[in-house]
Scaffold this motif. Structure first.
Motif, PDB file in Angstrom:
ATOM      1  N   ARG A 365       0.128   7.902  -3.888  1.00 56.90           N
ATOM      2  CA  ARG A 365       0.330   7.157  -2.641  1.00 56.90           C
ATOM      3  C   ARG A 365      -0.378   5.811  -2.693  1.00 56.90           C
ATOM      4  O   ARG A 365       0.166   4.789  -2.253  1.00 56.90           O
ATOM      5  CB  ARG A 365      -0.199   7.977  -1.465  1.00 56.90           C
ATOM      6  CG  ARG A 365      -0.058   7.298  -0.103  1.00 56.90           C
ATOM      7  CD  ARG A 365      -0.923   8.003   0.915  1.00 56.90           C
ATOM      8  NE  ARG A 365      -2.333   7.909   0.564  1.00 56.90           N
ATOM      9  CZ  ARG A 365      -3.275   8.718   1.044  1.00 56.90           C
ATOM     10  NH1 ARG A 365      -2.952   9.698   1.872  1.00 56.90           N
ATOM     11  NH2 ARG A 365      -4.542   8.557   0.684  1.00 56.90           N
ATOM     12  N   ASP A 366      -1.578   5.786  -3.232  1.00 60.11           N
ATOM     13  CA  ASP A 366      -2.318   4.526  -3.319  1.00 60.11           C
ATOM     14  C   ASP A 366      -1.595   3.522  -4.218  1.00 60.11           C
ATOM     15  O   ASP A 366      -1.577   2.316  -3.934  1.00 60.11           O
ATOM     16  CB  ASP A 366      -3.730   4.790  -3.842  1.00 60.11           C
ATOM     17  CG  ASP A 366      -4.563   5.624  -2.876  1.00 60.11           C
ATOM     18  OD1 ASP A 366      -4.200   5.680  -1.685  1.00 60.11           O
ATOM     19  OD2 ASP A 366      -5.564   6.223  -3.311  1.00 60.11           O
ATOM     20  N   LEU A 367      -0.997   4.013  -5.298  1.00 57.83           N
ATOM     21  CA  LEU A 367      -0.248   3.119  -6.186  1.00 57.83           C
ATOM     22  C   LEU A 367       0.967   2.533  -5.476  1.00 57.83           C
ATOM     23  O   LEU A 367       1.260   1.339  -5.595  1.00 57.83           O
ATOM     24  CB  LEU A 367       0.209   3.888  -7.432  1.00 57.83           C
ATOM     25  CG  LEU A 367      -0.866   4.434  -8.373  1.00 57.83           C
ATOM     26  CD1 LEU A 367      -0.217   5.222  -9.499  1.00 57.83           C
ATOM     27  CD2 LEU A 367      -1.716   3.307  -8.940  1.00 57.83           C
ATOM     28  N   VAL A 368       1.680   3.389  -4.729  1.00 53.75           N
ATOM     29  CA  VAL A 368       2.884   2.931  -4.034  1.00 53.75           C
ATOM     30  C   VAL A 368       2.528   1.946  -2.930  1.00 53.75           C
ATOM     31  O   VAL A 368       3.221   0.939  -2.731  1.00 53.75           O
ATOM     32  CB  VAL A 368       3.667   4.138  -3.478  1.00 53.75           C
ATOM     33  CG1 VAL A 368       4.842   3.668  -2.625  1.00 53.75           C
ATOM     34  CG2 VAL A 368       4.168   5.018  -4.620  1.00 53.75           C
ATOM     35  N   SER A 369       1.450   2.210  -2.200  1.00 54.71           N
ATOM     36  CA  SER A 369       1.020   1.291  -1.135  1.00 54.71           C
ATOM     37  C   SER A 369       0.733  -0.094  -1.692  1.00 54.71           C
ATOM     38  O   SER A 369       1.117  -1.116  -1.109  1.00 54.71           O
ATOM     39  CB  SER A 369      -0.228   1.842  -0.435  1.00 54.71           C
ATOM     40  OG  SER A 369       0.072   2.974   0.336  1.00 54.71           O
ATOM     41  N   GLU A 370       0.048  -0.128  -2.826  1.00 51.67           N
ATOM     42  CA  GLU A 370      -0.279  -1.420  -3.439  1.00 51.67           C
ATOM     43  C   GLU A 370       0.982  -2.152  -3.859  1.00 51.67           C
ATOM     44  O   GLU A 370       1.113  -3.364  -3.646  1.00 51.67           O
ATOM     45  CB  GLU A 370      -1.192  -1.197  -4.645  1.00 51.67           C
ATOM     46  CG  GLU A 370      -1.624  -2.482  -5.324  1.00 51.67           C
ATOM     47  CD  GLU A 370      -2.565  -2.241  -6.493  1.00 51.67           C
ATOM     48  OE1 GLU A 370      -2.956  -3.230  -7.140  1.00 51.67           O
ATOM     49  OE2 GLU A 370      -2.900  -1.066  -6.764  1.00 51.67           O
ATOM     50  N   TRP A 371       1.939  -1.429  -4.449  1.00 50.22           N
ATOM     51  CA  TRP A 371       3.172  -2.082  -4.900  1.00 50.22           C
ATOM     52  C   TRP A 371       4.017  -2.555  -3.720  1.00 50.22           C
ATOM     53  O   TRP A 371       4.552  -3.668  -3.733  1.00 50.22           O
ATOM     54  CB  TRP A 371       3.996  -1.118  -5.754  1.00 50.22           C
ATOM     55  CG  TRP A 371       5.317  -1.701  -6.152  1.00 50.22           C
ATOM     56  CD1 TRP A 371       5.536  -2.682  -7.075  1.00 50.22           C
ATOM     57  CD2 TRP A 371       6.601  -1.371  -5.610  1.00 50.22           C
ATOM     58  NE1 TRP A 371       6.881  -2.978  -7.147  1.00 50.22           N
ATOM     59  CE2 TRP A 371       7.554  -2.185  -6.261  1.00 50.22           C
ATOM     60  CE3 TRP A 371       7.031  -0.463  -4.646  1.00 50.22           C
ATOM     61  CZ2 TRP A 371       8.916  -2.115  -5.976  1.00 50.22           C
ATOM     62  CZ3 TRP A 371       8.389  -0.390  -4.361  1.00 50.22           C
ATOM     63  CH2 TRP A 371       9.316  -1.206  -5.018  1.00 50.22           C
ATOM     64  N   ALA A 372       4.133  -1.732  -2.681  1.00 50.57           N
ATOM     65  CA  ALA A 372       4.987  -2.074  -1.544  1.00 50.57           C
ATOM     66  C   ALA A 372       4.346  -3.091  -0.615  1.00 50.57           C
ATOM     67  O   ALA A 372       5.034  -3.674   0.232  1.00 50.57           O
ATOM     68  CB  ALA A 372       5.339  -0.807  -0.763  1.00 50.57           C
ATOM     69  N   GLY A 373       3.041  -3.306  -0.744  1.00 48.41           N
ATOM     70  CA  GLY A 373       2.371  -4.280   0.102  1.00 48.41           C
ATOM     71  C   GLY A 373       2.164  -3.812   1.521  1.00 48.41           C
ATOM     72  O   GLY A 373       1.972  -4.627   2.430  1.00 48.41           O
ATOM     73  N   THR A 374       2.183  -2.500   1.736  1.00 43.76           N
ATOM     74  CA  THR A 374       1.976  -1.953   3.075  1.00 43.76           C
ATOM     75  C   THR A 374       1.473  -0.524   2.946  1.00 43.76           C
ATOM     76  O   THR A 374       1.684   0.129   1.913  1.00 43.76           O
ATOM     77  CB  THR A 374       3.283  -1.978   3.892  1.00 43.76           C
ATOM     78  OG1 THR A 374       3.013  -1.586   5.239  1.00 43.76           O
ATOM     79  CG2 THR A 374       4.324  -1.043   3.304  1.00 43.76           C
ATOM     80  N   VAL A 376       1.527   3.325   3.257  1.00 42.23           N
ATOM     81  CA  VAL A 376       2.611   4.305   3.292  1.00 42.23           C
ATOM     82  C   VAL A 376       2.026   5.700   3.442  1.00 42.23           C
ATOM     83  O   VAL A 376       0.849   5.938   3.156  1.00 42.23           O
ATOM     84  CB  VAL A 376       3.478   4.240   2.016  1.00 42.23           C
ATOM     85  CG1 VAL A 376       4.136   2.877   1.883  1.00 42.23           C
ATOM     86  CG2 VAL A 376       2.656   4.568   0.772  1.00 42.23           C
ATOM     87  N   GLU A 377       2.860   6.608   3.899  1.00 43.79           N
ATOM     88  CA  GLU A 377       2.483   8.010   3.989  1.00 43.79           C
ATOM     89  C   GLU A 377       3.468   8.837   3.183  1.00 43.79           C
ATOM     90  O   GLU A 377       4.648   8.495   3.082  1.00 43.79           O
ATOM     91  CB  GLU A 377       2.469   8.482   5.441  1.00 43.79           C
ATOM     92  CG  GLU A 377       3.815   8.383   6.145  1.00 43.79           C
ATOM     93  CD  GLU A 377       3.741   8.792   7.601  1.00 43.79           C
ATOM     94  OE1 GLU A 377       2.655   9.203   8.044  1.00 43.79           O
ATOM     95  OE2 GLU A 377       4.768   8.699   8.303  1.00 43.79           O
ATOM     96  N   VAL A 404      11.772   6.027   1.684  1.00 39.54           N
ATOM     97  CA  VAL A 404      11.866   4.573   1.828  1.00 39.54           C
ATOM     98  C   VAL A 404      11.447   3.873   0.538  1.00 39.54           C
ATOM     99  O   VAL A 404      12.186   3.055  -0.009  1.00 39.54           O
ATOM    100  CB  VAL A 404      11.011   4.098   3.021  1.00 39.54           C
ATOM    101  CG1 VAL A 404      11.116   2.584   3.180  1.00 39.54           C
ATOM    102  CG2 VAL A 404      11.455   4.809   4.300  1.00 39.54           C
ATOM    103  N   VAL A 405      10.246   4.153   0.086  1.00 35.84           N
ATOM    104  CA  VAL A 405       9.778   3.669  -1.215  1.00 35.84           C
ATOM    105  C   VAL A 405       9.349   4.893  -2.019  1.00 35.84           C
ATOM    106  O   VAL A 405       8.732   5.812  -1.481  1.00 35.84           O
ATOM    107  CB  VAL A 405       8.622   2.657  -1.081  1.00 35.84           C
ATOM    108  CG1 VAL A 405       9.139   1.322  -0.603  1.00 35.84           C
ATOM    109  CG2 VAL A 405       7.543   3.169  -0.139  1.00 35.84           C
ATOM    110  N   PRO A 473       6.712   3.715   5.307  1.00 34.77           N
ATOM    111  CA  PRO A 473       5.632   2.933   5.930  1.00 34.77           C
ATOM    112  C   PRO A 473       5.019   3.702   7.097  1.00 34.77           C
ATOM    113  O   PRO A 473       5.723   4.376   7.855  1.00 34.77           O
ATOM    114  CB  PRO A 473       6.354   1.668   6.410  1.00 34.77           C
ATOM    115  CG  PRO A 473       7.586   1.580   5.575  1.00 34.77           C
ATOM    116  CD  PRO A 473       7.994   2.992   5.306  1.00 34.77           C
ATOM    117  N   THR A 474       3.718   3.588   7.248  1.00 33.53           N
ATOM    118  CA  THR A 474       3.032   4.368   8.284  1.00 33.53           C
ATOM    119  C   THR A 474       3.137   3.745   9.667  1.00 33.53           C
ATOM    120  O   THR A 474       2.971   4.437  10.669  1.00 33.53           O
ATOM    121  CB  THR A 474       1.540   4.521   7.931  1.00 33.53           C
ATOM    122  OG1 THR A 474       0.961   3.216   7.762  1.00 33.53           O
ATOM    123  CG2 THR A 474       1.361   5.324   6.663  1.00 33.53           C
TER     124      THR A 474
END
Length: 610
Positions: A365-374, A376-377, A404-405, A473-474
């Protein structure tokens, strides 16, 4: 993971059942009560002979596949002898791991304990089955440090008290190392539950642990311990009156385990050919094109990116798969759509136990949040899907509200005669073909960017194992797809791309470097659903053959069609050579497993806009 799949697996977490407290103060559940008495660590015997000293991680023992051949408990050679990690051994478990000291001047110590300083009291556990390339990289809960204030491996949904007492070395071994998640499934008998007993090796006494009804919906997961032994009994279907239970399996816990008793049945439609499903496949591809136009919000310039899994996460997931690779079951696909060609080749699945899944999800999740720029949950993490020779994955997008991502993680692959790229269309319809190696990851906007693997997996006994995990996105709600994009999509590019098919994937040279290196060697571009159909036909093994052709004409037709495509590809996208126009605007087809009413409404809105 495909948006049409809703796995019906209901994993029964026995460790979340009503509990009681036993004499050794360990909280257990009724399901593992039978094994609780043996989970108490015995009084340690006298220290064994001095363990071997290793300087290089490659000095560990590996099997013929380059995987760690045993469990290892390791600590620094120059560690203070008063440190419990240095001096304590646990007699009951010694036959299930090797004790090794790491040379204070060797590379092994620097990799396993990168922050080690003389005097630290530390230890680490290396899982059997870990790949040689990442041996020594272990998840945080498999590291012990007496200066760490953590309280160890915490069960899901159990809160930690604010002033929890830090773990001792013995507690770390008991809770984080020797305790293992175990999941059992019954595919042995539909009519009779299988019965699983815990027993103590060398003794006749058995204690019933659980009864398992048929199918993956009745999977039961629980905690056991290293070295615990289980014996399973079953009665075959239609065994007749008076049939008695007989032993069908015996096993000893050596790692996190998912085990199915019996074999999963073959697909009911196995043996059908692709052309039997042709009309449905074409409808599906037209629908998927419409669905991918619904989201307006984008998260990245292209809609995807390639990355690499952290070493400890790859070591954990890789060893889990390797240790359970013989326990795969057929994924349930009958009647669930056409996205995987299950009628031509088997598709297998390995469940991931809850607690392991939770640890992996947090890291990814932390990797995806960094890539998506927001922020996420997580919404869904499927288990490990194993594709085999001949497998194809139809072009699609995933669920709008939850997928979503997302992230594709390649865990293992083998016996391939050609690369098996994941195909992703960027925000302007350009096709990219991304090759992966074990440990590689691909981020992608899965509800918006069409993705697939239309080329058939090639190679005798070939296999390709992926983990799929999905996020949303959260703070953007259910209508995230209408929000403003943080990253403008890359639509207008400078210059052209230049390709030589003979050079393979990742070799296309583009004047605009923002397109990256994974533009398809075919330079294919999709502008509508009919183009997706053309790509599906182009990648059909042996060449596409129209159905209803006479058998005598089929071989010549396939050869002529493939020759035509090879000489003149990509085709003229303005030319519509499909005579079946009655389905050209069939936006109502959402595919089995989708939220049909919701997507039908959105499809109509999109068509009105167009």
């Amino acid at each position: 993971m495909l948006s049409i799949i809703t796995l019906t697996t209901v994993v029964v977490a026995l460790f979340s059942a009503p509990t009681r407290v036993v004499a050794n103060d360990e909280t257990i559940t009724p399901s593992n009560e039978a094994t609780a008495s043996s989970s108490v660590l015995p009084t340690p015997p006298p220290p064994p002979p001095t363990p071997p000293i290793i300087s290089n991680l490659q000095d560990f023992e590996f099997d013929i596949n380059g995987k760690l051949s045993a469990n290892y408990l390791v600590y620094p050679q120059d560690e203070d002898e008063e440190c419990e990690a240095h001096s304590l051994t646990i007699g009951t478990y010694e036959s299930f791991y090797e004790l090794v000291a790491l040379d204070s001047d060797g590379d092994a110590l620097k990799i396993v304990f990168p922050n080690y300083q003389h005097g630290d009291c530390v230890a680490a556990w290396l899982d059997v089955g870990t790949d040689r390339s990442v041996v020594g990289h272990t998840m945080p809960h498999l590291h012990y440090d007496d200066s760490d204030d953590s309280v160890g491996d915490i069960d899901i949904d159990i809160d930690v008290e604010e002033e929890a007492v830090p773990q001792t070395f013995r507690e770390w071994l008991h809770d984080d190392v020797f305790r293992k998640e175990v999941c059992f499934l019954n595919y042995y008998s539909r009519q009779n539950p299988v019965k699983v007993y815990w027993y103590q090796d060398g003794k006749d006494e058995e204690q019933l642990t659980m009864e398992l009804a048929y199918g993956d919906k009745n999977t039961k997961c629980f905690y056991s311990y290293l070295g615990h032994a289980f014996r399973t009994y079953g009665i075959k279907d239609h065994a007749g009156e008076g049939a008695e239970y007989e032993i069908i399996d015996e096993l000893v816990i050596q790692y996190i385990l998912v085990k199915a008793f019996g074999e999963t049945p073959p697909y009911q439609n196995f043996g059908k050919k692709t052309d039997d499903f042709e009309r449905s496949i074409e409808q599906t591809l037209r629908s998927e094109w419409t669905r991918h136009t619904i989201p307006k919000r984008t998260f990245s310039p292209l809609g995807f990116a390639k990355g690499r899994l952290p070493g400890d996460v790859f070591a954990s997931m890789g060893s889990f798969y390797y240790n359970n690779r013989m326990n795969k079951i057929r994924e349930e696909w009958d009647g669930k759509g056409y996205f995987v060609n299950w009628w031509e080749t088997d598709v297998y699945f390995v469940q991931v136990p809850w607690n392991l899944k939770e640890k992996i999800q947090i890291r990814l999740r932390d990797l995806v949040s960094e890539w998506a720029g927001t922020n996420v949950e997580q919404t869904v993490m499927y288990g490990l899907r194993q594709y085999e020779s001949g497998a194809r994955l139809l072009t699609h997008v995933d669920r709008l509200r939850t997928h979503v991502v997302s992230l594709i993680v390649n865990i293992a692959q083998g016996n391939l005669t050609e690369d098996w790229p994941v195909e992703v269309y960027d925000h302007d319809g350009r096709l990219h073909e991304v090759t992966m190696e074990p440990g590689d990851i691909v981020f992608y906007e899965s509800a918006k960017n069409l993705h697939s693997r239309n080329r058939a997996l090639s190679g005798a006994n070939g296999y390709y194992v992926n983990l799929f995990t999905h996020y949303r996105p959260t703070e953007e709600g259910d209508t995230w797809y209408e929000n403003e994009s943080q990253h403008e999509p890359l639509l207008d590019v400078e210059g052209e791309c230049h390709s030589d098919d003979d050079k393979g994937y990742g070799k296309v040279k583009c004047d605009d470097p923002r397109l990256g290196k994974f533009v398809s060697p075919t330079l294919f571009r999709a502008e509508n659903g009919e183009d997706l159909i053309k790509w599906w036909r182009y990648t059909t093994p042996g060449g596409y053959v129209e159905k209803n052709k006479e058998p005598s004409d089929a071989e010549d037709e396939a050869r002529d069609y493939q020759t035509h495509i090879d000489d003149d590809f990509p085709p003229d996208l303005e030319e519509d050579d499909d005579d079946d126009d009655e389905y050209a605007d069939d936006g109502d087809f959402a595919g089995e497993g989708h939220d049909d009413d919701y997507y039908n409404e959105k499809n109509e809105e999109v068509k009105d806009e167009l």
